[in-house]
Design a protein around this motif. Sequence first.
Motif, mmCIF file in Angstrom:
data_model
loop_
_atom_site.group_PDB
_atom_site.id
_atom_site.type_symbol
_atom_site.label_atom_id
_atom_site.label_comp_id
_atom_site.label_asym_id
_atom_site.label_seq_id
_atom_site.Cartn_x
_atom_site.Cartn_y
_atom_site.Cartn_z
ATOM 1 N N TYR A 119 -97.767 67.965 -41.037
ATOM 2 C CA TYR A 119 -98.188 68.919 -39.996
ATOM 3 C C TYR A 119 -97.167 70.032 -39.717
ATOM 4 N N PRO A 120 -97.075 70.983 -40.649
ATOM 5 C CA PRO A 120 -96.080 72.059 -40.500
ATOM 6 C C PRO A 120 -96.504 73.209 -39.582
ATOM 7 N N MET A 121 -97.755 73.195 -39.074
ATOM 8 C CA MET A 121 -98.229 74.391 -38.347
ATOM 9 C C MET A 121 -98.011 74.294 -36.843
ATOM 10 N N GLU A 122 -97.471 75.342 -36.289
ATOM 11 C CA GLU A 122 -97.399 75.495 -34.835
ATOM 12 C C GLU A 122 -98.476 76.498 -34.441
ATOM 13 N N ILE A 123 -99.199 76.206 -33.367
ATOM 14 C CA ILE A 123 -100.294 77.071 -32.940
ATOM 15 C C ILE A 123 -99.938 77.714 -31.608
ATOM 16 N N TYR A 124 -99.947 79.042 -31.600
ATOM 17 C CA TYR A 124 -99.703 79.795 -30.358
ATOM 18 C C TYR A 124 -101.022 80.375 -29.863
ATOM 19 N N LEU A 125 -101.133 80.492 -28.544
ATOM 20 C CA LEU A 125 -102.306 81.120 -27.938
ATOM 21 C C LEU A 125 -101.831 82.250 -27.035
ATOM 22 N N LEU A 126 -102.334 83.452 -27.295
ATOM 23 C CA LEU A 126 -102.074 84.563 -26.387
ATOM 24 C C LEU A 126 -103.285 84.655 -25.481
ATOM 25 N N ALA A 127 -103.109 84.332 -24.216
ATOM 26 C CA ALA A 127 -104.242 84.364 -23.285
ATOM 27 C C ALA A 127 -104.250 85.706 -22.566
ATOM 28 N N GLY A 128 -105.395 86.377 -22.594
ATOM 29 C CA GLY A 128 -105.536 87.655 -21.908
ATOM 30 C C GLY A 128 -106.620 87.592 -20.867
ATOM 31 N N ASN A 129 -107.748 86.977 -21.233
ATOM 32 C CA ASN A 129 -108.893 86.872 -20.330
ATOM 33 C C ASN A 129 -109.501 85.474 -20.467
ATOM 34 N N VAL A 130 -108.763 84.508 -19.933
ATOM 35 C CA VAL A 130 -109.202 83.104 -19.999
ATOM 36 C C VAL A 130 -109.215 82.542 -18.581
ATOM 37 N N GLU A 131 -110.410 82.096 -18.142
ATOM 38 C CA GLU A 131 -110.507 81.503 -16.796
ATOM 39 C C GLU A 131 -109.700 80.219 -16.761
ATOM 40 N N GLY A 132 -108.770 80.126 -15.826
ATOM 41 C CA GLY A 132 -107.957 78.911 -15.700
ATOM 42 C C GLY A 132 -106.613 79.014 -16.387
ATOM 43 N N LEU A 133 -106.354 80.139 -17.049
ATOM 44 C CA LEU A 133 -105.038 80.330 -17.692
ATOM 45 C C LEU A 133 -104.512 81.702 -17.330
ATOM 46 N N THR A 134 -103.291 81.768 -16.805
ATOM 47 C CA THR A 134 -102.733 83.093 -16.505
ATOM 48 C C THR A 134 -102.341 83.762 -17.825
ATOM 49 N N LYS A 135 -102.308 85.095 -17.780
ATOM 50 C CA LYS A 135 -101.968 85.852 -18.992
ATOM 51 C C LYS A 135 -100.596 85.433 -19.495
ATOM 52 N N GLY A 136 -100.468 85.335 -20.798
ATOM 53 C CA GLY A 136 -99.163 84.970 -21.349
ATOM 54 C C GLY A 136 -99.310 84.363 -22.727
ATOM 55 N N VAL A 137 -98.207 83.815 -23.199
ATOM 56 C CA VAL A 137 -98.175 83.197 -24.535
ATOM 57 C C VAL A 137 -97.905 81.696 -24.353
ATOM 58 N N TYR A 138 -98.709 80.888 -25.031
ATOM 59 C CA TYR A 138 -98.623 79.436 -24.909
ATOM 60 C C TYR A 138 -98.480 78.815 -26.296
ATOM 61 N N LYS A 139 -97.834 77.643 -26.309
ATOM 62 C CA LYS A 139 -97.770 76.874 -27.562
ATOM 63 C C LYS A 139 -98.618 75.622 -27.379
ATOM 64 N N PHE A 140 -99.455 75.321 -28.371
ATOM 65 C CA PHE A 140 -100.314 74.132 -28.280
ATOM 66 C C PHE A 140 -99.496 72.891 -28.640
ATOM 67 N N ILE A 141 -99.593 71.864 -27.771
ATOM 68 C CA ILE A 141 -98.875 70.604 -28.018
ATOM 69 C C ILE A 141 -99.918 69.518 -28.280
ATOM 70 N N PRO A 142 -100.149 69.173 -29.563
ATOM 71 C CA PRO A 142 -101.217 68.207 -29.881
ATOM 72 C C PRO A 142 -101.032 66.849 -29.217
ATOM 73 N N LYS A 143 -99.783 66.368 -29.061
ATOM 74 C CA LYS A 143 -99.591 64.959 -28.642
ATOM 75 C C LYS A 143 -100.185 64.661 -27.268
ATOM 76 N N ASN A 144 -100.204 65.630 -26.363
ATOM 77 C CA ASN A 144 -100.875 65.353 -25.080
ATOM 78 C C ASN A 144 -101.938 66.405 -24.773
ATOM 79 N N HIS A 145 -102.418 67.034 -25.822
ATOM 80 C CA HIS A 145 -103.468 68.058 -25.720
ATOM 81 C C HIS A 145 -103.170 68.997 -24.549
ATOM 82 N N SER A 146 -102.060 69.677 -24.674
ATOM 83 C CA SER A 146 -101.629 70.552 -23.584
ATOM 84 C C SER A 146 -101.103 71.869 -24.135
ATOM 85 N N LEU A 147 -100.837 72.774 -23.223
ATOM 86 C CA LEU A 147 -100.221 74.051 -23.586
ATOM 87 C C LEU A 147 -98.885 74.161 -22.886
ATOM 88 N N LYS A 148 -97.911 74.660 -23.624
ATOM 89 C CA LYS A 148 -96.604 74.948 -23.026
ATOM 90 C C LYS A 148 -96.511 76.461 -22.904
#
Length: 256
Positions: A119-148
């Motif tokens: 599992y070499p891939m890191e997944i980033y999410l840039l949120a701009g218009n997402v209900e429940g997420l403030t604008k910003g850059v997040y990293k997906f953490i699979p182990k607890n299905h969360s965003l940092k």
Amino acid sequence: MSKKICPAVVVVVMFVLLLAMSGFAQEPAAEKSKQGSEAEIISLPAPQYDGWISVEKAISLRRSVREYVDSPLSISEISQILWAAQGFTRERKDPPRMWNPKYEWQGGLRTAPSAGALYPMEIYLLAGNVEGLTKGVYKFIPKNHSLKKVMNVDKRTDLCNAALKQASVEKAAAVIVMAGVYERTSFKYGERAERYVHIEVGSIAENVYLQGMTLGIGTVIIGAFNDKDVKSVLQLPEDEHPLAIMPLGKMPKAAG
Ligand SMILES: Cc1cc2nc3c(=O)[nH]c(=O)nc-3n(C[C@H](O)[C@H](O)[C@H](O)COP(=O)(O)O)c2cc1C
């Protein structure tokens, strides 16, 4: 009678002028990426493991979509897409035998195949218009299905510029960036690792396309971008290399 100016006053005035020219003329301090333990963690809603559309239908309808309806995505939709990209499908406590000890084993097998389950891939999410997420850059953490949350600023426009000004990146409600950590795979596979990591981007991307189809969310895999600029916009760690960008947005009715 001519008045003499006190030298001390001259020095103070020059000091103030110098301050104004240097300090105030500077750009505001750049937002620093928070990759460590000080970063905010956001738990994502649990993903669904069943859907309304057959895999055959999703495959036959899949298209690259570059224009989106100007409406928000929900955090549940984002959760589902990220799960399809790199979520867990089975627990596996111990890492594979040839695991690079420099990295944390997250504890599970995932939705997309990976050479040696490394599992070499890191997944980033840039949120701009997402209900429940403030604008910003997040990293997906699979182990607890969360965003940092790693950055507090909306980086879509900067990312769009780094992607040769492809408008889909700026217009999307959210954008995924996949970054490969070759060292995780090369620890076992040596030079072959580069090929393996690139193959994996394709598998993950197809999962995102097909999951998007089931949610009416359009995307396109973008490979045309300036690597150095993307790395700099997201302040990626040295060992993470951007490999693909996937904008996400509600599909216009005619698309797909
Ligand atoms: C490796 C790769 C790189 C691509 N890069 C871009 C890109 O930079 N910008 C873009 O708009 N589409 C990009 N695409 C999407 C293709 O243009 C698209 O898949 C193709 O036109 C076929 O259309 P379809 O995906 O709707 O079947 C890329 C596709 C692949 C596989």
